[in-house]
Write a protein that holds these residues in place. Structure first.
Motif, PDB file in Angstrom:
ATOM      1  N   LEU A   1     -13.976  -4.485 -48.802  1.00 10.48           N
ATOM      2  CA  LEU A   1     -13.967  -3.058 -48.522  1.00 10.48           C
ATOM      3  C   LEU A   1     -15.379  -2.501 -48.648  1.00 10.48           C
ATOM      4  O   LEU A   1     -16.002  -2.629 -49.714  1.00 10.48           O
ATOM      5  N   ILE A   2     -15.876  -1.879 -47.581  1.00  5.84           N
ATOM      6  CA  ILE A   2     -17.252  -1.388 -47.553  1.00  5.84           C
ATOM      7  C   ILE A   2     -17.249   0.090 -47.171  1.00  5.84           C
ATOM      8  O   ILE A   2     -16.633   0.484 -46.180  1.00  5.84           O
ATOM      9  N   ASP A   3     -17.928   0.892 -47.982  1.00  4.63           N
ATOM     10  CA  ASP A   3     -18.014   2.324 -47.705  1.00  4.63           C
ATOM     11  C   ASP A   3     -19.181   2.880 -48.510  1.00  4.63           C
ATOM     12  O   ASP A   3     -19.355   2.501 -49.675  1.00  4.63           O
TER      13      ASP A   3
ATOM     14  N   ILE B   1     -11.156   3.226 -55.060  1.00  4.60           N
ATOM     15  CA  ILE B   1      -9.748   3.642 -55.032  1.00  4.60           C
ATOM     16  C   ILE B   1      -8.939   2.695 -54.153  1.00  4.60           C
ATOM     17  O   ILE B   1      -7.839   2.259 -54.528  1.00  4.60           O
ATOM     18  N   ALA B   2      -9.496   2.355 -52.988  1.00  3.34           N
ATOM     19  CA  ALA B   2      -8.796   1.423 -52.098  1.00  3.34           C
ATOM     20  C   ALA B   2      -8.599   0.073 -52.767  1.00  3.34           C
ATOM     21  O   ALA B   2      -7.527  -0.546 -52.660  1.00  3.34           O
TER      22      ALA B   2
ATOM     23  N   GLY C   1      -8.061  -4.762 -51.363  1.00 10.45           N
ATOM     24  CA  GLY C   1      -9.052  -5.810 -51.225  1.00 10.45           C
ATOM     25  C   GLY C   1     -10.120  -5.724 -52.298  1.00 10.45           C
ATOM     26  O   GLY C   1      -9.930  -5.105 -53.349  1.00 10.45           O
ATOM     27  N   ILE C   2     -11.270  -6.321 -51.994  1.00  8.57           N
ATOM     28  CA  ILE C   2     -12.390  -6.411 -52.924  1.00  8.57           C
ATOM     29  C   ILE C   2     -13.469  -5.428 -52.483  1.00  8.57           C
ATOM     30  O   ILE C   2     -13.946  -5.495 -51.345  1.00  8.57           O
ATOM     31  N   ALA C   3     -13.848  -4.521 -53.370  1.00 10.04           N
ATOM     32  CA  ALA C   3     -14.890  -3.549 -53.039  1.00 10.04           C
ATOM     33  C   ALA C   3     -16.250  -4.252 -53.016  1.00 10.04           C
ATOM     34  O   ALA C   3     -16.647  -4.877 -53.996  1.00 10.04           O
TER      35      ALA C   3
ATOM     36  N   GLY D   1      -7.729   9.951 -46.389  1.00  7.86           N
ATOM     37  CA  GLY D   1      -8.214   9.284 -47.592  1.00  7.86           C
ATOM     38  C   GLY D   1      -7.382   8.083 -47.978  1.00  7.86           C
ATOM     39  O   GLY D   1      -6.250   7.906 -47.519  1.00  7.86           O
ATOM     40  N   PRO D   2      -7.930   7.224 -48.831  1.00  5.56           N
ATOM     41  CA  PRO D   2      -7.249   5.976 -49.192  1.00  5.56           C
ATOM     42  C   PRO D   2      -5.909   6.180 -49.888  1.00  5.56           C
ATOM     43  O   PRO D   2      -5.004   5.354 -49.745  1.00  5.56           O
TER      44      PRO D   2
END
Length: 303
Positions: free
Chosen positions: A29-31, A39-40, A46-48, A120-121
């Motif tokens: 997860l990329i942001d 939060i996601a 998944g993996i941040a 949002g997530p």
């Protein structure tokens, strides 16, 4: 597909990630909004963070105007072997990606046809795309393997891959998604001029037809602006119909002869009948659970 990355952990990106994780795909997860990615991740999506090596497929889940920049960035960083996106407009991001010098052989446009009013997530669901179409818009340069990976993505999310041309997709969503949102917003705006005593009489019907107006203004300005011509074409035809009904209603308000009134009532009835007939053409699944709204990451580019 064994690994994936999702760039943009809004409603759509997180829902895709949740579905992939549920099917055993290692998902990153990329942001740039690190809190959204966290939060996601806490939701089990998944993996941040970035993967240690290129993943099989990266999904660019950002608004249309940011797709090309995000694609260019993450291709240069070798995030994945292949790339797709989830934006609800396809022609302008494809054109901008070409202008930016992106590798179009390893990119295929995509649009999962599902959404909610919430963004949002925290609004994400792993079954958001279950049974829904997932449009893919390959260009002449797109590798067959890239399309196959994107088709597999759709299937893992429970969706049905549908291949369309970029312009064909944009005309379709102008009719079925973008113009309905704009019409809902315009009607809701009329309520600004209503007295509170009038609004107190509002029922479920008003809630239904203005439901879409609650979507993100920033996101929908992007979407409508990115598909402006196709939306304008549909809206102009709708406006023609509205003007026709206005003329009938004004004529009914002044007509005194029974024959005149019958003629105007017949025209009014015809407009309503056409509405019944048009609504009947919507596939049954589309009348339950599909919102015109889709939501992406608040901050579009990956960290």
């Amino acid at each position: 597909m064994r690994s994936a990355a999702v760039v943009g952990t809004g409603l759509i990106g997180t829902s895709i990630a949740l579905a992939l994780r549920g099917r055993g795909v290692t998902t990153y997860l990329i942001d740039t909004n690190l809190e959204a990615a966290r939060i996601a991740a806490d939701l089990g999506a998944g993996i941040a963070g970035r993967p240690p090596e290129p993943v099989d497929l990266a999904v660019i889940a950002v608004p249309p105007q940011h797709v090309a920049a995000a694609l260019k960035e993450h291709q240069l960083q070798k995030l994945a072997h292949d790339f797709t996106d989830a934006a609800s407009v396809k022609e302008s991001p494809q054109r901008e990606a070409a202008q930016a010098g992106c590798d179009l052989t390893r990119f295929v446009g995509g649009h999962p046809m599902g959404g909610r009013e919430q963004s949002g997530p925290l609004a994400a669901r792993d079954d958001l795309f279950q049974g829904r179409p997932w449009v893919l818009t390959p260009s002449p340069q797109t590798r067959v393997e890239t399309v196959e990976r994107a088709e597999r993505l759709a299937e893992l999310c429970g969706a049905k891959p549908v291949v369309m041309a970029h312009a064909e997709h944009d005309r379709a969503v102008a009719l079925t998604s973008h113009t309905p949102h704009l019409v809902s917003s315009l009607l809701a705006a009329r309520l600004l001029y209503g007295d509170q005593s009038q609004l107190g009489l509002a029922g479920q019907g008003l809630q239904d037809v203005t439901r879409l107006a609650g979507g993100s203004v920033e996101l929908w300005t992007d979407i409508l602006g990115s598909n402006a011509v196709a939306v304008a074409d549909v809206l102009a035809e709708f406006a023609h119909d509205v003007h026709g009904v206005v003329d009938v209603l004004r004529a009914l308000g002044t007509a005194r002869e029974p024959e005149q009134r019958r003629a105007h009532m017949d025209r009014l009835s015809t407009a309503l009948v056409r509405g019944v007939q048009g609504r009947a053409r919507i596939p049954a699944r589309s009348t339950a659970g599909l919102s015109a709204s889709t939501a992406y990451a608040t901050v579009p580019r990956g960290a």
